[in-house]
Each structure stands twice: as C-alpha cells, then as structure tokens.
Design an enzyme around this catalytic site. Structure first.
Site, PDB file in Angstrom:
ATOM      1  CE  LYS A  68      -2.169  -1.454   3.751  1.00  0.00           C
ATOM      2  NZ  LYS A  68      -1.492  -2.769   3.898  1.00  0.00           N
ATOM      3  CB  THR A  69       3.730   2.290   2.149  1.00  0.00           C
ATOM      4  OG1 THR A  69       2.955   2.011   3.314  1.00  0.00           O
ATOM      5  CG2 THR A  69       4.560   3.525   2.373  1.00  0.00           C
TER       6      THR A  69
ATOM      7  CG  ASP B 104       0.580   3.262   6.801  1.00  0.00           C
ATOM      8  OD1 ASP B 104      -0.341   2.557   6.336  1.00  0.00           O
ATOM      9  OD2 ASP B 104       1.693   2.794   7.127  1.00  0.00           O
TER      10      ASP B 104
ATOM     11  CB  THR C 205      -4.581  -3.407   8.282  1.00  0.00           C
ATOM     12  OG1 THR C 205      -4.685  -2.587   9.442  1.00  0.00           O
ATOM     13  CG2 THR C 205      -3.174  -3.304   7.741  1.00  0.00           C
TER      14      THR C 205
ATOM     15  NE  ARG D  31       6.490  -4.406   5.887  1.00  0.00           N
ATOM     16  CZ  ARG D  31       5.377  -3.710   6.006  1.00  0.00           C
ATOM     17  NH1 ARG D  31       4.295  -4.274   6.519  1.00  0.00           N
ATOM     18  NH2 ARG D  31       5.328  -2.457   5.613  1.00  0.00           N
TER      19      ARG D  31
HETATM   20  P1  ADP Z   1       2.120  -1.901   3.220  1.00  0.00           P
HETATM   21  O1  ADP Z   1       2.135  -0.411   3.134  1.00  0.00           O
HETATM   22  O2  ADP Z   1       0.937  -2.508   2.522  1.00  0.00           O
HETATM   23  O3  ADP Z   1       2.253  -2.414   4.624  1.00  0.00           O
HETATM   24  P2  ADP Z   1       4.662  -1.713   1.816  1.00  0.00           P
HETATM   25  O4  ADP Z   1       4.280  -0.919   0.626  1.00  0.00           O
HETATM   26  O5  ADP Z   1       5.359  -0.997   2.914  1.00  0.00           O
HETATM   27  O6  ADP Z   1       3.377  -2.475   2.413  1.00  0.00           O
HETATM   28  O7  ADP Z   1       5.548  -2.948   1.309  1.00  0.00           O
HETATM   29  C1  ADP Z   1       6.369  -3.681   2.180  1.00  0.00           C
HETATM   30  C2  ADP Z   1       7.616  -4.158   1.473  1.00  0.00           C
HETATM   31  O8  ADP Z   1       7.246  -5.102   0.472  1.00  0.00           O
HETATM   32  C3  ADP Z   1       8.419  -3.077   0.772  1.00  0.00           C
HETATM   33  O9  ADP Z   1       9.779  -3.307   1.010  1.00  0.00           O
HETATM   34  C4  ADP Z   1       8.147  -3.250  -0.691  1.00  0.00           C
HETATM   35  O10 ADP Z   1       9.298  -3.023  -1.431  1.00  0.00           O
HETATM   36  C5  ADP Z   1       7.770  -4.714  -0.792  1.00  0.00           C
HETATM   37  N1  ADP Z   1       6.709  -4.885  -1.796  1.00  0.00           N
HETATM   38  C6  ADP Z   1       5.394  -4.752  -1.590  1.00  0.00           C
HETATM   39  N2  ADP Z   1       4.705  -4.999  -2.701  1.00  0.00           N
HETATM   40  C7  ADP Z   1       5.620  -5.296  -3.654  1.00  0.00           C
HETATM   41  C8  ADP Z   1       5.521  -5.658  -5.025  1.00  0.00           C
HETATM   42  N3  ADP Z   1       4.342  -5.784  -5.617  1.00  0.00           N
HETATM   43  N4  ADP Z   1       6.649  -5.883  -5.700  1.00  0.00           N
HETATM   44  C9  ADP Z   1       7.843  -5.787  -5.082  1.00  0.00           C
HETATM   45  N5  ADP Z   1       7.999  -5.460  -3.780  1.00  0.00           N
HETATM   46  C10 ADP Z   1       6.912  -5.216  -3.070  1.00  0.00           C
END
Ligand code: ADP
Length: 331
Positions: free
Chosen positions: A72-73, A117, A166, A225
């Site tokens: 998401k981030t 977030d 979430t 992640r």
């Molecule tokens: P969220 O905000 O949903 O908790 P993040 O965007 O922070 O998740 O992602 C967590 C980690 O996973 C980051 O290091 C990101 O690089 C990796 N990641 C997430 N989605 C992908 C994707 N589709 N392809 C490659 N890496 C990803």
C-alpha cells in the site's frame, strides 16, 4: 541487532525498526511498471493517473485496504512519482489533534499527494476536519474559545489523499464515501512472490538458487514484506554458515531459526491454534485468545488471523473463532 538473532514476531509485524525500514526502502519498486502483481489494481491506477494528467486535474482520493506488507505504501509513493507530485506521508495515530492535520494540509501544493497510513486509527475529530478538505478544498478553523470563538475559513490547494488501512471495516461510511477510488490488495500467489524474491535478491546482489527462491516464496504467507524479510535473514545465514550463496539447505536452516514451519506458520500461529484446541475448538472471543497467547488483539486480527483463515485452519463465526478440522490436524 544482527540478522543472526531472528525475531519471528517482527517478521509479521507491520512496523519496522530503522534497519528494517532502510532495507524495505531499498527494495521498493521505483515505477508502476516495476511493481509485481496486483494486475487489476495497477491497470486501474494507470488509467486514473493518465486521465488526471491529461485533464491537468488532481487524482481522485484513493483508499487502499489489505493486510500489512502487501504494498500500500509502495503504491502511494509510486502514484506521487507518476503524477510528478510532492509526497507528504503521515499516519493515523500521528494525527492526534486537528491542529496536526491543519499544518499538513496548508503545506500541500496543488496536486500533491497526502498519504495517511493506518487511516482507520485517526481520531474521529481529525477525520471530520478532513471531510471539507477532501470535498471542497477548505477547512474551517475555530479560533479562541467561549464567547470570543470565531471560525476562519482557510482555502487549500487541490490535493490527492491516499489512505491505507488494514481494517477497512473500521472506517465510517461518510469517510469511505469521500474516496473516489477504493482498491483492495489481496495476498500474492506464489508465482508472483517468486518474481519478487528474485528481484529483491538481484537488488541485494545475493545469489539465491531456484529451490531456495521457491521455498521463500511459498513460506511468505502471500506477503511481499514477509518474503523480503525472510530473504534478508537467510542471506545472513548464508554469509555466516555457508559461502554466501542461498541454497535450499541454507534456507531451511534460516526458516527453522525464524520458527517458520512448512505451512508458513510461526510460533504465535501455533499458539493461537493450541489455545483454540485447549478450549474445545471454540468458539472463543478474540480477547480470550489475545490474553492466552500474549499478543495484542489488533496484531492477531491484522497480521496472524487472515492467514489462518485463508488456509482454512480457523473459522470466524459471530460467536467467536473456531478451530477447523484442518486446523486441528496441524497440531
Ligand atoms: P504496506 O504499506 O501494505 O504495509 P509496503 O508498501 O510498505 O506495504 O511494502 C512492504 C515491502 O514489500 C516493501 O519493502 C516493498 O518493497 C515490498 N513490496 C510490496 N509490494 C511489492 C511488489 N508488488 N513488488 C515488489 N515489492 C513489493
């Protein structure tokens, strides 16, 4: 802390320490084209971004929902980049008072992205301030108190709010209705996780053989992640116990140290299952489980339970959580 002292808890945690954050940032895709998986979401976003750029208007407000670690981030950052806009990031719990939000909003430039977030954890009073900002690009600030109180209208630049949650169900209906785009991120299939592991190992300059890639991808609970965090730990194991190359055997050792079993379950997952079993299979409430396993209710609900439910080990019923037959077999 060196990577040789694995902390299984942290593996699933949405939060990250500084080292972990730097590592994650290094592995973030740099463009939408580089983003692996979630094809429908990426397609939609591509169209919305192109349309906004063509019209010269800010992009509609977007709400991303889904488990921690699904990207998401990352997507919020990519959207700002594709729009060529400024990115301002904060989180729901950081916006304690309306004043915290006001200073952020008044600093936004036209078309900028404001990323919040954990938006479901924003206090209700702050949320209500956002309504007029999202709809009509202004906020009404109340100055002074008592009889001298007066309200001053402050105009804002048109911006795009991107919220990540979430727990979409915790958002109020009026708030949710103010997002033009709602996108749900689902757990990734193993073949996409394999590509993510391969990409990450390339970026880290680590040699990971095909069976090891497969193993990491299949134990990552559908979450990039977690895949990246496992990769980081097994890379450490390879450096200390091997010649730096991540083989299947090295990977097995690393997973064992992390307490991840063949089903991708951690020690806490097993504790949850055991707790249910000890209570005759349930149904029992989340609170009881949380006390029994020594973890926050939110963490269990956001980070552990979705996997247990998806795998068919636990069932969520109106009267509480139940252990399924499949879940009982795991034990
Ligand atoms: P969220 O905000 O949903 O908790 P993040 O965007 O922070 O998740 O992602 C967590 C980690 O996973 C980051 O290091 C990101 O690089 C990796 N990641 C997430 N989605 C992908 C994707 N589709 N392809 C490659 N890496 C990803």
């Amino acid at each position: 802390m060196s990577g040789m002292e694995p902390d299984p808890q942290q593996l699933l945690d949405g939060s990250a320490n500084r080292q972990e954050s730097e590592f994650e940032t290094a592995l973030r895709p740099r463009s939408l084209a580089e983003f692996i998986g979630q094809p429908k979401v990426i397609d939609n976003l591509g169209v919305f971004i192109a349309a906004a750029l063509k019209r010269g208007e800010p992009l509609d407000h977007i709400l991303f929902s889904g488990m921690p670690g699904l990207g998401k981030t990352t997507l919020a950052n990519l959207i700002a980049r594709e729009l060529g806009s400024g990115m301002h990031a904060t989180s729901g719990p950081a916006l304690e008072r309306p004043g915290d939000l006001v200073s952020l909003l008044t600093n936004l430039g036209r078309g900028d992205v404001l990323f919040i977030d954990e938006i479901h954890r924003m206090p209700r009073v702050v949320e209500e301030y956002l309504y007029s900002a999202m709809e009509d690009w202004h906020i009404d600030i109340v100055l002074d108190q008592g009889p001298a109180a007066r309200s001053v209208r402050v105009s804002l630049q048109q911006f795009t709010l991107i919220g990540a949650t979430t727990r979409e169900g915790l958002l109020s209906a009026p708030f949710r209705a103010r997002f033009g785009v709602l996108e749900r991120l689902d757990p990734y299939p193993v073949d996409e996780l394999r590509k993510i592991v391969l990409r990450s190992s390339r970026l880290l300059g680590t040699d990971v053989d095909a069976p090891a890639v497969e193993l990491v991808a299949s134990r990552a609970r559908g979450t990039p992640r977690i895949a990246n965090r496992i990769l980081r730990r097994v890379r450490d194991v390879a450096q200390v116990k091997g010649d730096g190359k991540v083989t299947r055997a090295i990977c097995e050792t690393g997973l064992h140290m992390l307490g991840i079993d063949a089903l991708g379950l951690t020690e806490l997952d097993r504790r949850i299952l055991r707790c249910l079993k000890d209570q005759g299979g349930g149904p029992i409430g989340l609170k009881t489980i949380a006390v029994a396993v020594g973890e926050e209710e939110d963490t269990i609900e956001e980070s552990y339970e979705p996997h247990l439910i998806r795998e068919g080990f636990v069932q969520k019923t109106p009267r509480g959580r139940k252990l399924t037959e499949k879940g009982a077999q795991v034990l």
